[in-house]
Design an enzyme around this catalytic site. Structure first.
Site, PDB file in Angstrom:
ATOM      1  N   GLU A   1       0.829  -1.235   0.000  1.00  0.00           N
ATOM      2  CA  GLU A   1       0.000   0.000   0.000  1.00  0.00           C
ATOM      3  C   GLU A   1       0.849   1.265   0.000  1.00  0.00           C
ATOM      4  OE1 GLU A   1      -2.881  -0.042  -0.828  1.00  0.00           O
ATOM      5  OE2 GLU A   1      -3.140  -2.188  -0.520  1.00  0.00           O
TER       6      GLU A   1
HETATM    7  C1  FAD Z   1       2.720  -9.948   0.353  1.00  0.00           C
HETATM    8  C2  FAD Z   1       2.540  -8.820  -0.602  1.00  0.00           C
HETATM    9  C3  FAD Z   1       1.265  -8.485  -1.012  1.00  0.00           C
HETATM   10  C4  FAD Z   1       1.072  -7.438  -1.920  1.00  0.00           C
HETATM   11  N1  FAD Z   1      -0.205  -7.151  -2.372  1.00  0.00           N
HETATM   12  C5  FAD Z   1      -0.344  -6.283  -3.411  1.00  0.00           C
HETATM   13  C6  FAD Z   1      -1.615  -6.106  -4.038  1.00  0.00           C
HETATM   14  O1  FAD Z   1      -2.623  -6.700  -3.641  1.00  0.00           O
HETATM   15  N2  FAD Z   1      -1.698  -5.278  -5.106  1.00  0.00           N
HETATM   16  C7  FAD Z   1      -0.607  -4.603  -5.583  1.00  0.00           C
HETATM   17  O2  FAD Z   1      -0.755  -3.873  -6.554  1.00  0.00           O
HETATM   18  N3  FAD Z   1       0.610  -4.721  -4.995  1.00  0.00           N
HETATM   19  C8  FAD Z   1       0.761  -5.551  -3.931  1.00  0.00           C
HETATM   20  N4  FAD Z   1       1.985  -5.717  -3.341  1.00  0.00           N
HETATM   21  C9  FAD Z   1       3.122  -4.955  -3.855  1.00  0.00           C
HETATM   22  C10 FAD Z   1       3.552  -3.854  -2.908  1.00  0.00           C
HETATM   23  O3  FAD Z   1       2.584  -2.831  -2.904  1.00  0.00           O
HETATM   24  C11 FAD Z   1       4.939  -3.383  -3.361  1.00  0.00           C
HETATM   25  O4  FAD Z   1       5.852  -4.424  -3.038  1.00  0.00           O
HETATM   26  C12 FAD Z   1       5.336  -2.080  -2.712  1.00  0.00           C
HETATM   27  O5  FAD Z   1       4.560  -1.024  -3.200  1.00  0.00           O
HETATM   28  C13 FAD Z   1       6.812  -1.733  -2.945  1.00  0.00           C
HETATM   29  O6  FAD Z   1       7.175  -1.869  -4.265  1.00  0.00           O
HETATM   30  P1  FAD Z   1       8.487  -2.743  -4.634  1.00  0.00           P
HETATM   31  O7  FAD Z   1       8.341  -4.075  -4.000  1.00  0.00           O
HETATM   32  O8  FAD Z   1       8.690  -2.704  -6.079  1.00  0.00           O
HETATM   33  O9  FAD Z   1       9.669  -1.998  -3.890  1.00  0.00           O
HETATM   34  P2  FAD Z   1      10.495  -0.749  -4.442  1.00  0.00           P
HETATM   35  O10 FAD Z   1       9.586   0.263  -5.009  1.00  0.00           O
HETATM   36  O11 FAD Z   1      11.585  -1.248  -5.295  1.00  0.00           O
HETATM   37  O12 FAD Z   1      11.107  -0.184  -3.084  1.00  0.00           O
HETATM   38  C14 FAD Z   1      12.260  -0.758  -2.445  1.00  0.00           C
HETATM   39  C15 FAD Z   1      12.721   0.210  -1.356  1.00  0.00           C
HETATM   40  O13 FAD Z   1      13.101   1.457  -1.961  1.00  0.00           O
HETATM   41  C16 FAD Z   1      12.402   2.523  -1.341  1.00  0.00           C
HETATM   42  N5  FAD Z   1      12.125   3.585  -2.283  1.00  0.00           N
HETATM   43  C17 FAD Z   1      11.524   3.516  -3.476  1.00  0.00           C
HETATM   44  N6  FAD Z   1      11.422   4.743  -4.029  1.00  0.00           N
HETATM   45  C18 FAD Z   1      11.966   5.619  -3.148  1.00  0.00           C
HETATM   46  C19 FAD Z   1      12.183   7.020  -3.106  1.00  0.00           C
HETATM   47  N7  FAD Z   1      11.763   7.814  -4.108  1.00  0.00           N
HETATM   48  N8  FAD Z   1      12.816   7.560  -2.057  1.00  0.00           N
HETATM   49  C20 FAD Z   1      13.195   6.798  -1.014  1.00  0.00           C
HETATM   50  N9  FAD Z   1      13.020   5.472  -0.989  1.00  0.00           N
HETATM   51  C21 FAD Z   1      12.413   4.875  -2.039  1.00  0.00           C
HETATM   52  C22 FAD Z   1      11.139   1.919  -0.788  1.00  0.00           C
HETATM   53  O14 FAD Z   1      10.595   2.715   0.252  1.00  0.00           O
HETATM   54  C23 FAD Z   1      11.641   0.557  -0.331  1.00  0.00           C
HETATM   55  O15 FAD Z   1      12.212   0.678   0.938  1.00  0.00           O
HETATM   56  C24 FAD Z   1       2.187  -6.717  -2.400  1.00  0.00           C
HETATM   57  C25 FAD Z   1       3.478  -7.058  -1.962  1.00  0.00           C
HETATM   58  C26 FAD Z   1       3.666  -8.105  -1.104  1.00  0.00           C
HETATM   59  C27 FAD Z   1       5.066  -8.469  -0.692  1.00  0.00           C
END
Ligand code: FAD
Length: 608
Positions: free
Chosen positions: A451
């Site tokens: 989220e």
């Molecule tokens: C169990 C589970 C259920 C999920 N359910 C859903 C769902 O139902 N629907 C859906 O659409 N998604 C879902 N997700 C996805 C989830 O919303 C994403 O994993 C999350 O938004 C983070 O994206 P990412 O994993 O690509 O991490 P990234 O975006 O790669 O982030 C990695 C790290 O970098 C940091 N970061 C990124 N950008 C910046 C910035 N500009 N400045 C500082 N720090 C930054 C983040 O805060 C984080 O600490 C789910 C994920 C999991 C693991």
């Protein structure tokens, strides 16, 4: 091994809802007055409590093992344990699931829904996922879909015969939602599109608990703008829904697999591919137009995300509660070591040791502080829709908007601390899977990630929420704490009010530094965003708990010995929180004032 021993307590829930929150004023409003009285919450909570204790929590043992299994195939690629099916049917029959998403005639206040979802999450952090996303889907469709779309999808989502999901994330689009690559091509039928693309991490993306799954997928139409501006939102059913509501053929949404995760093993987290066979279709929500490459999908999805951010706060809260009650139970039984005041005496129960009491009261204070924050925010959501005047509705909407990132991020951050303390209270046994906190500790990690990660929440709080409407709502938000601290002082809580006054002065310095960084050193603003959110949450929760302590003190005077133990606990909890969790603000301010840039300045090569 997931926990299955129900120890949850409801006394503080009832205090917060019935004695403190002021729900009676809400119930006097037109939307509720002919439907509910204050005592109706008792029966709703009672049914929910029994479902959690007798059906849901026992089924949670299957969440880790066997958990959900990917079996492949087109139509039923994911199988859940049989016990989940019993829970799902029980919750749907009792109307304790997506039914709350419906916001029409006779709706139940959302601030009553809050303790229901809190307890369900406490009973099983995995199973609750199968209906809470459906509730969010109903919210979006009610607000934005055409009447035809609403008639087609909402009734079966409400009964739980169909489930709902939110489809934002893709392999290359996580925090950067605007990077979605999924495509939606117009067809000859207005509003109907052909979709292609891959979504990952979709919670409840596939399972065998209901007959159809309605995915709300973000995608871009041809010629759409880069970034979030070009995004539209589509209703993409797993099985096509004919105009008469009957189910059609499988809609070419292929489940490629489910994730093997750190926690919430029973919740299915699916990778979904749309259009592997060039045969996946969806309806654009509200048949909104894409003008000059601009879609309204992100705005629509925000309604879903705001709902789920608040819910994520509640999931965290349920886990904090479950872990705390497990620690309380254990520390009252486990005998170990002499007491510090009687070193030659008998060994005592560990709840008698100072450091164990510190950890217990820390967990209790986090639980009750976050409960106050979240319940209040749900009340604001009710009032934002149902308060009598437009001015009031706007005020409550603004207050909810400011609180929501804290509900999500502060509660989920503190959940890691609190469930960790529960393990620590259990000693080595807490590190084994035989006891509840191990599972809860693993489960809560996800709440800081999905989220919008907690950094994204902090960015929202210190960015959009500080400055919306030229900063007027945020000023009101700060003023309410100042007014409380200046206006409600009593001798009994002189020290706590003094600490709150100092903390508010520090918080205002933190806000001013953020303002200065917005115009100047933007990197510093990013670097301290998470701590700024924590500072805001700590002063706000300090106010809420102190307000509850004042009420508890008045109740003790009024009621004498009746329930005195509970009210004494409320007072001790507020004191502990204000004297132990609020002062972290001073540490944040110190780092900011010294302008610590070490994390920015360190050369990447030196991270070794
Ligand atoms: C169990 C589970 C259920 C999920 N359910 C859903 C769902 O139902 N629907 C859906 O659409 N998604 C879902 N997700 C996805 C989830 O919303 C994403 O994993 C999350 O938004 C983070 O994206 P990412 O994993 O690509 O991490 P990234 O975006 O790669 O982030 C990695 C790290 O970098 C940091 N970061 C990124 N950008 C910046 C910035 N500009 N400045 C500082 N720090 C930054 C983040 O805060 C984080 O600490 C789910 C994920 C999991 C693991």
């Amino acid at each position: 091994m997931a926990h299955s021993n129900w120890l949850y307590q409801t006394r503080d829930i009832m205090f917060q809802i019935k004695e403190w929150l002021g729900v009676d004023k809400l119930l006097s409003l037109d939307a509720y007055k002919d439907y509910y009285g204050m005592d109706d919450i008792n029966s709703i909570l009672d049914v929910n409590y029994k479902v959690c204790r007798d059906v849901m929590c026992p089924a949670n043992k299957d969440a880790d093992e066997p958990g959900a299994k990917f079996v492949g195939g087109k139509e039923r690629a994911v199988v859940t344990p049989d016990s989940f099916k019993t829970v799902y049917k029980t919750v749907m029959d009792a109307e304790l699931g997506p039914q709350f998403g419906y916001r029409g005639e006779g709706k139940i206040p959302l601030c009553w829904y809050a303790p229901i979802l809190e307890m369900q999450s406490a009973a099983s952090p995995s199973i609750v996922m199968f209906w809470c996303l459906t509730q969010g889907a109903i919210t979006v469709l009610q607000e934005f879909a055409t009447q035809k779309q609403q008639d087609l999808f909402i009734p079966k989502l409400r009964t739980g015969e169909w489930g709902g999901t939110m489809g934002l994330t893709e392999p290359g689009a996580g925090s950067e939602v605007g990077a979605v690559q999924s495509k939606a091509f117009p067809t000859d039928t207005p509003g109907k599109y052909k979709l292609t693309g891959t979504k990952c991490f979709i919670s409840s993306g596939d399972h065998d608990l209901c007959e159809n799954i309605i995915h709300l997928m973000l995608a871009k139409t041809p010629g759409a703008k880069e970034g979030t501006a070009g995004i539209s939102l589509f209703i993409v059913p797993k099985f096509w829904v004919n105009d008469d509501g009957s189910l059609g053929a499988w809609n070419d949404v292929t489940t490629m697999g489910i994730e093997h995760k750190l926690g919430i093993h029973g919740s299915t987290t699916a990778t979904l591919s749309m259009g592997e066979n060039d045969n996946c279709y969806g309806w654009m929500v509200g048949e909104a137009e894409v003008k000059d490459g601009r879609g309204v999908g992100m705005k629509q999805m925000f309604a879903y995300m705001n709902e789920e951010r608040l819910n994520t706060g509640l999931f965290s809260l349920g886990c904090i509660g479950s872990a705390y009650y497990a620690a309380l139970d254990y520390t009252k039984l486990r005998v170990q070591s002499k007491h510090s005041t009687n070193p030659k005496g008998p060994s005592v129960r560990i709840i008698e040791h100072e450091d164990v009491r510190r950890m217990l009261l820390s967990q209790k204070s986090i639980l009750e502080a976050c409960r106050a924050l979240i319940y209040k925010s749900y009340l604001y959501r009710d009032l934002a829709v149902d308060a009598a005047t437009p001015e009031e509705r706007e005020y409550y909407d603004d207050m909810f908007a400011i609180n929501n990132p804290m509900c999500k991020a502060y509660t989920s951050d503190m959940a890691r601390l609190a469930t960790g303390d529960s393990i620590q209270c259990h000693g080595g046994y807490g590190f084994t899977e035989e006891y509840a906190p191990a599972e809860l500790y693993r489960d809560v990690v996800i709440y800081g990630i999905w989220e919008g990660t907690n950094f994204i929440q902090a960015q929202d709080y210190t960015g959009r929420k500080f400055t919306m409407k030229d900063g007027a709502p945020f000023k009101k938000w700060v003023d309410q704490i100042d007014e409380f601290v200046a206006g409600r002082k009593t001798d009994e809580f002189a020290a706590e009010f003094a600490m709150m006054a100092e903390a508010m002065a520090a918080f205002k310095e933190i806000v001013n530094m953020n303002d200065a960084w917005t115009k100047g050193d933007k990197q510093m603003k990013q670097l301290f965003a998470t701590r700024t959110l924590h500072a805001g949450a700590r002063v706000y929760c300090g106010m809420l708990l102190l307000d509850q302590a004042l009420l508890a003190s008045a109740k003790m005077k009024e009621k004498g010995a009746i329930d005195a133990d509970f009210y004494k606990g409320k007072i001790a909890t507020a004191r502990f929180y204000i004297m132990n969790h609020v002062p972290d603000i001073f540490g944040y301010l110190k780092s900011m004032k010294y302008g610590d840039r070490s994390a920015i300045d360190i050369p990447e090569e030196s991270f070794m």
